[in-house]
Design a protein around this motif. Structure first.
Motif, PDB file in Angstrom:
ATOM      1  N   SER A  51     -24.332 -43.923   3.745  1.00 36.57           N
ATOM      2  CA  SER A  51     -24.666 -43.274   2.468  1.00 36.57           C
ATOM      3  C   SER A  51     -24.872 -41.781   2.645  1.00 36.57           C
ATOM      4  N   LEU A  52     -25.547 -41.414   3.738  1.00 35.08           N
ATOM      5  CA  LEU A  52     -25.764 -39.981   3.977  1.00 35.08           C
ATOM      6  C   LEU A  52     -24.418 -39.277   4.181  1.00 35.08           C
ATOM      7  N   ALA A  53     -23.528 -39.939   4.941  1.00 32.74           N
ATOM      8  CA  ALA A  53     -22.203 -39.347   5.190  1.00 32.74           C
ATOM      9  C   ALA A  53     -21.450 -39.179   3.867  1.00 32.74           C
ATOM     10  N   LEU A  54     -21.547 -40.185   3.017  1.00 30.97           N
ATOM     11  CA  LEU A  54     -20.888 -40.146   1.703  1.00 30.97           C
ATOM     12  C   LEU A  54     -21.471 -39.040   0.821  1.00 30.97           C
ATOM     13  N   GLU A  55     -22.778 -38.931   0.832  1.00 26.97           N
ATOM     14  CA  GLU A  55     -23.454 -37.904   0.030  1.00 26.97           C
ATOM     15  C   GLU A  55     -23.029 -36.501   0.495  1.00 26.97           C
ATOM     16  N   ILE A  56     -22.886 -36.335   1.825  1.00 22.97           N
ATOM     17  CA  ILE A  56     -22.455 -35.027   2.359  1.00 22.97           C
ATOM     18  C   ILE A  56     -21.018 -34.750   1.906  1.00 22.97           C
ATOM     19  N   GLN A  57     -20.187 -35.796   2.058  1.00 23.36           N
ATOM     20  CA  GLN A  57     -18.766 -35.667   1.694  1.00 23.36           C
ATOM     21  C   GLN A  57     -18.593 -35.318   0.205  1.00 23.36           C
ATOM     22  N   ASN A  58     -19.464 -35.895  -0.642  1.00 28.65           N
ATOM     23  CA  ASN A  58     -19.367 -35.642  -2.089  1.00 28.65           C
ATOM     24  C   ASN A  58     -20.099 -34.391  -2.542  1.00 28.65           C
ATOM     25  N   GLY A  59     -20.636 -33.640  -1.570  1.00 33.37           N
ATOM     26  CA  GLY A  59     -21.339 -32.411  -1.935  1.00 33.37           C
ATOM     27  C   GLY A  59     -22.705 -32.648  -2.562  1.00 33.37           C
ATOM     28  N   GLN A  60     -23.239 -33.861  -2.421  1.00 36.50           N
ATOM     29  CA  GLN A  60     -24.549 -34.173  -3.007  1.00 36.50           C
ATOM     30  C   GLN A  60     -25.692 -33.856  -2.044  1.00 36.50           C
ATOM     31  N   LEU A  61     -25.339 -33.612  -0.768  1.00 38.15           N
ATOM     32  CA  LEU A  61     -26.387 -33.453   0.238  1.00 38.15           C
ATOM     33  C   LEU A  61     -25.916 -32.497   1.320  1.00 38.15           C
ATOM     34  N   SER A  62     -26.833 -31.608   1.717  1.00 38.63           N
ATOM     35  CA  SER A  62     -26.585 -30.802   2.915  1.00 38.63           C
ATOM     36  C   SER A  62     -27.795 -30.982   3.832  1.00 38.63           C
ATOM     37  N   LEU A  63     -27.521 -31.214   5.100  1.00 35.04           N
ATOM     38  CA  LEU A  63     -28.626 -31.433   6.037  1.00 35.04           C
ATOM     39  C   LEU A  63     -28.968 -30.180   6.828  1.00 35.04           C
ATOM     40  N   GLU A  64     -28.080 -29.197   6.736  1.00 30.56           N
ATOM     41  CA  GLU A  64     -28.272 -27.997   7.553  1.00 30.56           C
ATOM     42  C   GLU A  64     -29.606 -27.337   7.248  1.00 30.56           C
ATOM     43  N   GLU A  65     -30.357 -27.096   8.305  1.00 35.40           N
ATOM     44  CA  GLU A  65     -31.659 -26.418   8.251  1.00 35.40           C
ATOM     45  C   GLU A  65     -32.740 -27.208   7.516  1.00 35.40           C
ATOM     46  N   LYS A  66     -32.478 -28.496   7.259  1.00 38.46           N
ATOM     47  CA  LYS A  66     -33.457 -29.289   6.504  1.00 38.46           C
ATOM     48  C   LYS A  66     -34.540 -29.858   7.433  1.00 38.46           C
ATOM     49  N   LYS A  67     -35.688 -30.134   6.816  1.00 37.55           N
ATOM     50  CA  LYS A  67     -36.780 -30.819   7.529  1.00 37.55           C
ATOM     51  C   LYS A  67     -36.718 -32.289   7.154  1.00 37.55           C
ATOM     52  N   VAL A  68     -36.514 -33.132   8.155  1.00 36.33           N
ATOM     53  CA  VAL A  68     -36.270 -34.561   7.915  1.00 36.33           C
ATOM     54  C   VAL A  68     -37.372 -35.389   8.582  1.00 36.33           C
ATOM     55  N   LEU A  69     -37.799 -36.420   7.882  1.00 35.53           N
ATOM     56  CA  LEU A  69     -38.724 -37.406   8.460  1.00 35.53           C
ATOM     57  C   LEU A  69     -38.078 -38.777   8.328  1.00 35.53           C
TER      58      LEU A  69
END
Ligand SMILES: C[S@@+](CC[C@H](N)C(=O)[O-])C[C@H]1O[C@@H](n2cnc3c(N)ncnc32)[C@H](O)[C@@H]1O
Length: 318
Positions: A111-129
């Motif tokens: 899902s995360l990969a799909l969200e990135i591919q669809n432009g719904q999510l960027s993980l760069e520089e994010k704070k993740v838990l």
């Protein structure tokens, strides 16, 4: 989703087996409902340091192929080596299932990969838990995709030491630097990523995590009270954490304290219903909906007939 040989340890119908201590402290196996379990003493909340691996526990890696050009490494350790108990999914108050790889964690990565591919999510520089991380593969995926901070939480320090930390090390050392992030940033830069590991119960572990605010301020309509702070996480990930009805409220309270306002996102991958233990995505959603602060959207549904219906939900601020 088709099952492969790598998935042999995954649980499909979520029927937990429990181990509990009898009065003479010998461990006996019994199938019990969560309401029957004795009130356990919670393990202390601790930070496990990256170099604190357990050398005496045998750890072997194997690849997990996610069929979308994503291959991660996972370790295999034995429950009996770590906890002195065999073939158990849960030992109430002692072990909460983190040594197995549960199938929804792979749905979460897809899902995360799909969200990135669809432009719904960027993980760069994010704070993740990643909450209830076990193997930690979703958190590792965000790390490889450029997150600036990845914190892993599990009930058990032993799981972090014997599995999560070795998994992080194995994936980092196996990933060529040019495949590490979508922007091709050198892998060495990621050695400076803020990667930390915390153990403890959801009712207490906020004392160690990056907390954005007091839970009471979460729902306030006064935006000056919940203004952006340096604390909290941009993205909170969870896979297979909503099985136990009795833990749902404390899990939600933890999220309330840790999610960054106003753009924080929570991704939850879990089964619609966990037979035998009573939780599920519906039950978790009803707590969230009742509080009225976050809005939910369905990212993925897997109804392959081979297992219970699995879902990935995204929660954001209204
Ligand atoms: C079924 S395992 C799932 C592990 C992993 N996310 C996966 O999908 O492979 C549930 C996880 O939730 C965490 N957990 C369950 N109850 C907890 C509690 N009360 N406090 C802290 N963590 C808890 C445990 O650490 C455990 O790793």
């Amino acid at each position: 989703m088709a099952r492969s040989s790598q998935e042999s340890e995954w649980e499909t119908p979520f029927t937990f087996s429990f181990l509990r201590q009898n009065p003479s402290s010998a461990v006996t196996e019994k199938t019990v409902s969560y309401s029957e379990k004795p009130v356990p003493t919670l393990p202390p909340c601790t930070e496990v340091i990256f170099t604190e691996v357990a050398p005496s526990v045998k750890y072997a890696t194997e690849p997990v192929n996610l069929n979308e050009g994503i291959t991660l490494l996972k370790g295999r350790v034995s429950t009996s080596d770590v906890f002195g108990a065999s073939n158990s999914d849960l030992i109430p108050g002692k072990y909460e299932g983190g040594l197995k790889l549960w199938e929804c964690s792979l749905d979460l990565i897809k899902s995360l990969a799909l969200e990135i591919q669809n432009g719904q999510l960027s993980l760069e520089e994010k704070k993740v838990l990643e909450i209830g991380c076990g193997h930690g593969l979703p958190g590792i995926f965000t790390y490889l995709k450029g997150a600036a901070t990845v914190h892993f939480q599990d009930f058990n320090a032993e799981v972090l030491q014997c599995l999560t930390i070795p998994n992080v090390k194995a994936n980092l050392s196996s990933t060529p630097s040019n495949q590490c992030t979508s922007s091709g940033i050198d892998r060495d830069a990621y050695l400076t990523t803020d990667v930390r590991f915390f153990s403890g119960d959801w009712s207490e572990v906020h004392n160690l995590l990056s907390v954005a605010r007091d839970a009471e301020l979460f729902g306030t309509r006064d935006s000056s009270l919940k203004q952006e702070s340096s604390g909290g996480y941009d993205i909170i990930l969870m896979a297979e954490t909503v099985y136990s009805l009795s833990s749902l409220q404390k899990l939600y309270n933890l999220i309330k304290m840790c999610l960054c306002w106003p753009n924080g996102l929570v991704y939850l991958a879990a089964k619609k219903h966990y037979f035998g233990v009573g939780g599920g995505t519906r039950q978790f959603r009803s707590i969230v909906d009742h509080d009225g602060v976050l809005v939910a959207s369905l990212v993925m549904e897997v109804a392959d007939g081979a297992s219970n219906v699995r879902e990935v939900w995204k929660f954001s601020f209204k």
